[in-house]
Design a protein around this motif. Structure first.
Motif, mmCIF file in Angstrom:
data_model
loop_
_atom_site.group_PDB
_atom_site.id
_atom_site.type_symbol
_atom_site.label_atom_id
_atom_site.label_comp_id
_atom_site.label_asym_id
_atom_site.label_seq_id
_atom_site.Cartn_x
_atom_site.Cartn_y
_atom_site.Cartn_z
ATOM 1 N N THR A 80 0.791 -1.216 0.012
ATOM 2 C CA THR A 80 -0.066 0.104 -0.059
ATOM 3 C C THR A 80 0.759 1.507 -0.131
ATOM 4 N N SER A 81 2.222 1.304 0.344
ATOM 5 C CA SER A 81 2.929 2.095 0.255
ATOM 6 C C SER A 81 3.977 1.873 -0.748
ATOM 7 N N GLY A 82 4.494 3.290 -1.420
ATOM 8 C CA GLY A 82 5.413 3.041 -2.670
ATOM 9 C C GLY A 82 5.739 4.409 -3.284
ATOM 10 N N PHE A 83 5.962 4.304 -4.492
ATOM 11 C CA PHE A 83 6.320 5.400 -5.473
ATOM 12 C C PHE A 83 5.458 5.780 -6.554
ATOM 13 N N LEU A 84 4.897 6.892 -6.863
ATOM 14 C CA LEU A 84 4.274 7.141 -8.051
ATOM 15 C C LEU A 84 5.345 7.629 -9.100
ATOM 16 N N LEU A 85 5.356 6.869 -10.247
ATOM 17 C CA LEU A 85 6.311 7.453 -11.117
ATOM 18 C C LEU A 85 5.891 7.483 -12.455
ATOM 19 N N PHE A 86 6.343 8.268 -13.459
ATOM 20 C CA PHE A 86 5.945 8.697 -14.573
ATOM 21 C C PHE A 86 7.000 8.378 -15.807
ATOM 22 N N PHE A 87 6.613 7.070 -16.635
ATOM 23 C CA PHE A 87 7.508 6.506 -17.384
ATOM 24 C C PHE A 87 7.261 6.692 -18.983
ATOM 25 N N PRO A 88 8.032 6.813 -19.695
ATOM 26 C CA PRO A 88 7.839 6.804 -21.133
ATOM 27 C C PRO A 88 6.817 5.450 -21.586
ATOM 28 N N GLU A 89 6.190 5.517 -22.380
ATOM 29 C CA GLU A 89 5.272 4.272 -22.561
ATOM 30 C C GLU A 89 6.177 3.189 -23.001
ATOM 31 N N GLU A 90 7.169 3.539 -24.033
ATOM 32 C CA GLU A 90 7.897 2.424 -24.643
ATOM 33 C C GLU A 90 8.829 1.592 -23.417
ATOM 34 N N ASP A 91 9.086 2.257 -22.299
ATOM 35 C CA ASP A 91 9.915 1.743 -21.331
ATOM 36 C C ASP A 91 8.967 0.887 -20.287
ATOM 37 N N VAL A 92 7.778 0.630 -20.443
ATOM 38 C CA VAL A 92 6.959 0.154 -19.663
ATOM 39 C C VAL A 92 6.440 -1.382 -20.221
ATOM 40 N N ILE A 93 6.950 -2.507 -19.685
ATOM 41 C CA ILE A 93 6.734 -3.695 -20.195
ATOM 42 C C ILE A 93 5.421 -4.469 -19.486
ATOM 43 N N GLU A 94 4.420 -4.541 -20.127
ATOM 44 C CA GLU A 94 3.149 -5.383 -19.499
ATOM 45 C C GLU A 94 3.486 -6.813 -19.154
ATOM 46 N N LEU A 95 2.956 -7.238 -18.334
ATOM 47 C CA LEU A 95 3.013 -8.673 -17.827
ATOM 48 C C LEU A 95 1.576 -9.296 -18.028
ATOM 49 N N ASP A 96 1.757 -10.740 -18.019
ATOM 50 C CA ASP A 96 0.675 -11.529 -18.320
ATOM 51 C C ASP A 96 -0.065 -11.707 -16.957
ATOM 52 N N MET A 97 0.717 -11.701 -15.922
ATOM 53 C CA MET A 97 0.176 -12.008 -14.823
ATOM 54 C C MET A 97 -0.895 -11.079 -14.274
ATOM 55 N N THR A 98 -1.937 -11.291 -13.381
ATOM 56 C CA THR A 98 -2.906 -10.687 -12.725
ATOM 57 C C THR A 98 -2.441 -9.541 -11.978
ATOM 58 N N ILE A 99 -3.117 -8.456 -11.423
ATOM 59 C CA ILE A 99 -2.750 -7.788 -10.404
ATOM 60 C C ILE A 99 -2.518 -8.392 -9.039
ATOM 61 N N GLU A 100 -3.452 -9.289 -8.729
ATOM 62 C CA GLU A 100 -3.540 -10.164 -7.416
ATOM 63 C C GLU A 100 -2.047 -10.946 -7.377
ATOM 64 N N ASP A 101 -1.752 -11.665 -8.512
ATOM 65 C CA ASP A 101 -0.426 -12.355 -8.578
ATOM 66 C C ASP A 101 0.719 -11.723 -8.542
ATOM 67 N N ALA A 102 0.587 -10.386 -9.049
ATOM 68 C CA ALA A 102 1.677 -9.565 -8.976
ATOM 69 C C ALA A 102 2.017 -8.975 -7.579
ATOM 70 N N ALA A 103 0.674 -8.625 -6.805
ATOM 71 C CA ALA A 103 0.563 -8.157 -5.454
ATOM 72 C C ALA A 103 1.255 -9.258 -4.500
ATOM 73 N N LYS A 104 1.048 -10.519 -4.560
ATOM 74 C CA LYS A 104 1.445 -11.694 -3.971
ATOM 75 C C LYS A 104 2.907 -11.701 -4.114
ATOM 76 N N LEU A 105 3.587 -11.395 -5.320
ATOM 77 C CA LEU A 105 5.000 -11.540 -5.455
ATOM 78 C C LEU A 105 5.603 -10.739 -4.695
#
Length: 232
Positions: free
Chosen positions: A181-206
């Motif tokens: 629930t804590s973290g950092f808000l960052l603004f990245f160029p779209e080409e530097d962001v790699i989308e993952l196939d895992m769900t939001i829930e799985d990423a949160a567990k990780l």
């Protein structure tokens, strides 16, 4: 390939080692269930102790049964919250809320406390279509180091206008471990962001498990065991 008769047979685990392994396995099974039940039981008791003294005696079922019913206060709080929400959605309720908030805004200390709690409540409980879109990978805090993040929205407004970027910017939230629930808000160029196939829930567990729980970990374990079984 057969083993040589002169090779020593693998040593079987002793009784103490087997008991220790079984005990640790039992802890892994019992602790999450037991702690969850204990926490729910304590929370219900705390709510009962706070709510039931406010309930008239003729409406409290414990007065008729003579038994301490854990969770009755939760039911009363649930019904009361529904009634308040139903009233707040009406014209009169909205007018009363606006009037009460205008009074709170004039009180220095109470104003800060109320606004903070309201923002948290709206973020956690409010029904809204706004949510993280997908999990992603970004290079952070420098090139060559990767972090799991959550795509929020396309960056807009003054930030998008004044940021020096060739294309679109994406707003991403980088959570911290073990508290996502804590973290950092960052603004990245779209080409530097790699989308993952895992769900939001799985990423949160990780993130919460500090990399110990990967998506489809059980499926991967079963697949490995199946391959070993075929090889033997």
């Amino acid at each position: 390939m057969t083993s040589s008769p002169f090779e020593p047979e693998p040593k079987r685990p002793g009784l103490f080692s087997s008991l220790r392994a079984s005990f640790l396995t039992g802890l892994v099974v019992i602790l999450p269930v037991g702690l969850t039940i204990w926490l729910i039981w304590k929370v219900f008791g705390w709510i009962d102790g706070f709510v039931l003294p406010l309930v008239p005696a003729n409406l409290n079922p414990e007065e008729y049964i003579g038994i301490n019913l854990r969770g009755v206060g939760v039911i009363f709080l649930f019904l009361f919250t529904i009634i308040v929400g139903w009233i707040a959605k009406g014209l009169i309720g909205r007018s009363l809320i606006r009037f009460a908030e205008s009074l709170v805004e004039r009180t220095p200390v109470v104003r800060s406390i109320y606004s903070g709690i309201k923002q948290i409540a709206e973020t956690v409980f409010a029904q809204s279509e706004r949510s993280f879109e997908k999990a992603c990978l970004i290079e952070y805090p420098r090139k060559g180091i990767w972090a799991v993040a959550f795509i929020s929205t396309e960056t807009k407004g003054e930030v998008a206008e004044k940021a020096h970027a060739m294309g679109r910017l994406v707003s991403v939230f980088v959570p911290t471990t073990p508290n996502p629930t804590s973290g950092f808000l960052l603004f990245f160029p779209e080409e530097d962001v790699i989308e993952l196939d895992m769900t939001i829930e799985d990423a949160a567990k990780l993130v919460i498990s500090a990399g110990l729980v990967y998506p489809n970990g059980e499926k991967a374990k079963i697949a490995v065991e199946e391959q070993l079984r075929k090889a033997s």
